[in-house]
Scaffold this active site. Structure first.
Site, short mmCIF file in Angstrom:
data_model
loop_
_atom_site.label_atom_id
_atom_site.label_comp_id
_atom_site.label_asym_id
_atom_site.label_seq_id
_atom_site.Cartn_x
_atom_site.Cartn_y
_atom_site.Cartn_z
N ASP A 195 29.88 53.52 37.95
CA ASP A 195 30.24 52.84 39.20
C ASP A 195 29.20 53.31 40.20
O ASP A 195 29.26 54.46 40.67
CB ASP A 195 31.65 53.23 39.65
CG ASP A 195 32.09 52.42 40.85
OD1 ASP A 195 31.28 52.30 41.81
OD2 ASP A 195 33.20 51.90 40.86
N HIS A 196 28.22 52.46 40.49
CA HIS A 196 27.07 52.99 41.21
C HIS A 196 27.42 53.46 42.63
O HIS A 196 26.68 54.23 43.22
CB HIS A 196 25.89 52.00 41.20
CG HIS A 196 26.00 50.86 42.15
ND1 HIS A 196 26.76 49.74 41.90
CD2 HIS A 196 25.47 50.65 43.38
CE1 HIS A 196 26.66 48.90 42.91
NE2 HIS A 196 25.88 49.43 43.83
N HIS A 259 34.32 49.70 43.14
CA HIS A 259 33.66 50.47 44.20
C HIS A 259 34.62 50.86 45.33
O HIS A 259 34.65 51.99 45.77
CB HIS A 259 32.52 49.67 44.82
CG HIS A 259 31.56 49.10 43.81
ND1 HIS A 259 31.20 49.75 42.67
CD2 HIS A 259 30.87 47.92 43.80
CE1 HIS A 259 30.33 49.01 41.98
NE2 HIS A 259 30.12 47.90 42.65
C1 BG6 Z 1 27.73 45.08 42.58
C2 BG6 Z 1 28.40 43.76 42.77
O1 BG6 Z 1 28.51 45.92 41.77
O2 BG6 Z 1 27.56 45.70 43.83
C3 BG6 Z 1 27.60 42.88 43.71
O3 BG6 Z 1 28.54 43.12 41.52
C4 BG6 Z 1 27.33 43.60 44.99
O4 BG6 Z 1 28.28 41.66 43.96
C5 BG6 Z 1 26.74 44.97 44.72
O5 BG6 Z 1 26.44 42.82 45.76
C6 BG6 Z 1 26.61 45.77 46.00
O6 BG6 Z 1 25.95 46.97 45.75
P1 BG6 Z 1 25.16 47.68 46.91
O7 BG6 Z 1 24.75 49.00 46.33
O8 BG6 Z 1 24.00 46.80 47.24
O9 BG6 Z 1 26.10 47.80 48.07
#
Ligand code: BG6
Length: 512
Positions: A195-196, A259
């Site tokens: 989960d980044h 997230h």
């Molecule tokens: C991803 C989603 O996990 O996270 C995307 O699938 C989203 O829809 C993205 O745009 C957002 O990541 P970050 O790091 O750019 O906020």
């Protein structure tokens, strides 16, 4: 004592990253080109990468190592955080190669194994990190073929580990199925569900803010906190053909299930007994298990707003409405925006609403968490602003951009009269530490190489989050009287219904 079947003995000391061969399934995809390989490149530039690390891209198309490297370089030139350096890239590219194969074809895995075994026998690394970055439909095939070819079994002196990208299932049954397959192939302690958001510096700082400072934790409860807001706004829509995936997912599944519920868990969890992976994840799971369920269309309609954007203007550009986006069904009932009021039924949080909102095509990209403290008694400084709450103490954790933390408080304006004015104490990463934060994937890849799963979702976290989300999806898509779909013009801050949701409690969304 009752044992938790999902916990294995992984109370390991935090290790250093170890050299390994990273095999990326779905090597032709966007994620590999935009995020994974640039992250590994940055780690190399920063001197963080263990010596002897190798990257193998696994995908269907016929491609030589040379062509694969060139494709990766073209993208790295565009996105690299550390700046693309031709000389360094050349050195790095030597450790990258390509392995052509169909995901369903076990012989492609067998030849991969022969190759990896030979490299290890010749003194290369015995450690293997398999990264599932393909379309999710291929996850089962890849996992089962890793098993059929024996690649899941660690060879002597090494380890074999898997990282699984999101989406982790589409609902609870599919997530359980994927968990089952994954755990038939790899033990839970070698299974890393990414989960980044957990790799973002500011998300990691939440625990430090709460538990390494003496001043916040005594106030971190329903006696002192009135409400919490978590906002994730994005200005982008369905660029680059993304509508195909998104229209089957929607804001709730795409961002909230993973997230945003992860951020909520970090804010709401109890202090863990230690910083081991399970110590932290045990506490997060308790939060997810304490989410008050929203069962049935009435409960969902009262606490959740879903909406789609209509045509509008975002950052000066005219854009079409959600239903007219590329690869989106013109009659789509998928939400591009969702706002929720969530209660956490624990002693600490009883009665405190947690408001979460996420939307595409909002005015700008920003993610923040705000903690709104209760007002002081309006006895001494009974100014209208104090009474109206315009000057509440608010602690804001800016996840991105402009990462930092600020605290709003009341101050006396200089001068002879007693006039109060809200002021801000502000901490910014860029000024305090003078350097940009690493990309989330950099940190997470290093952790996986080190065998530290703290920042990865455990099986029961994922399943509990799906349980909560599924009841909302069911009310939307399976009930006879589903709550209605609201609308908001692209470039606005969302539908009026989301404002009304907070107004019912006498609250308002923070202006970002
Ligand atoms: C991803 C989603 O996990 O996270 C995307 O699938 C989203 O829809 C993205 O745009 C957002 O990541 P970050 O790091 O750019 O906020």
């Amino acid at each position: 004592m009752e044992t938790n079947p999902f916990i294995e003995d992984d109370q390991r000391v935090k290790n250093r990253p170890q050299a390994c061969t990273v095999v990326i399934f779905g090597a032709s995809g966007d994620l590999t080109h935009r995020k994974l390989v640039p992250a590994i490149y940055n780690l190399m530039v920063d001197g963080e990468l263990p010596a002897g690390l190798k990257v193998i891209g696994f995908a269907r198309r016929e491609k030589s190592d040379e062509v694969f490297r060139k494709d990766l370089e073209v993208l790295n030139q565009k996105v690299s955080r550390s700046g693309h350096n031709a000389g360094l890239w050349e050195k790095f590219a030597g450790s990258i190669s390509y392995h052509q194969g169909e995901f369903q074809d076990v012989t492609a895995y067998e030849s991969l194994r022969t190759r990896l075994d030979a490299e290890a026998a010749a003194g290369g690394t015995p450690n293997r990190l398999f990264y599932l970055a393909s379309a999710p439909e291929a996850f089962d095939d890849i996992l089962l073929n890793l098993k059929a070819s024996g690649l899941n079994d660690p060879i002597q002196g090494g380890w074999s580990r898997v990282i699984i990208e999101k989406p982790f299932g589409k609902n609870l049954p599919t997530a359980k199925h994927l968990n089952k397959v994954a755990n038939e192939v790899f033990p839970e302690r070698e299974t890393y569900r990414i989960d980044h958001y957990l790799g973002k510096e500011t998300a990691q700082n939440i625990m430090v803010l709460r538990f390494a400072n003496a001043i916040f934790e005594p106030l971190w409860n329903n006696r002192c906190i009135e409400q919490v807001q978590i906002t994730c706004a994005e200005n982008l829509g369905m660029e680059g053909g993304r509508g195909g995936y998104y229209d089957n997912a929607g804001a709730l599944r795409d961002m909230v299930q993973n997230h945003l519920l992860q951020l909520l868990s970090l804010i709401a969890m109890e202090p863990p007994t230690d910083l081991s992976a399970d110590g932290v994840r045990d506490e997060k799971v308790k939060v997810l298990r304490s989410l008050r369920p929203l069962n049935g269309p009435e409960a969902v309609g009262a606490s959740v707003v879903r909406a789609q954007y209509t045509a509008g203007t975002v950052q000066g550009t005219e854009v079409v409405g959600y239903r007219r986006e590329d690869r989106v069904n013109p009659g789509s009932l998928t939400e591009s925006y969702v706002a929720l009021r969530i209660f956490i039924d624990t002693w600490r949080w009883a009665g405190v609403p947690f408001y979460i909102r996420m939307g595409k095509r909002l005015p700008k990209k920003t993610t923040e968490i705000s903690i709104h403290f209760r007002r002081p008694p309006a006895v001494l400084f009974n100014a209208p602003a104090v009474a109206a709450g315009a000057a509440d103490n608010v602690l804001v954790i800016r996840i991105q951009p402009n990462e930092g933390i600020s605290l709003r408080m009341q101050s006396k304006m200089p001068g002879p009269s007693l006039r109060l004015e809200p002021v801000k104490m502000d901490f910014q990463y860029s000024t305090s530490f003078g350097k940009s934060s690493p990309e989330a994937y950099e940190r997470l890849l290093l952790d996986a190489m080190a065998g530290d799963a703290t920042l990865f979702a455990r099986r029961d976290e994922v399943e509990n989050a799906w349980t909560f989300v599924d009841s909302i999806e069911d009310a939307w898509h399976k009930s006879e009287n589903p709550p209605k779909m609201a609308e908001y013009p692209a470039g606005s801050w969302g539908p009026k219904e989301a404002d009304e949701l907070l107004a019912q409690d006498g609250n308002a969304w923070r202006r970002l």
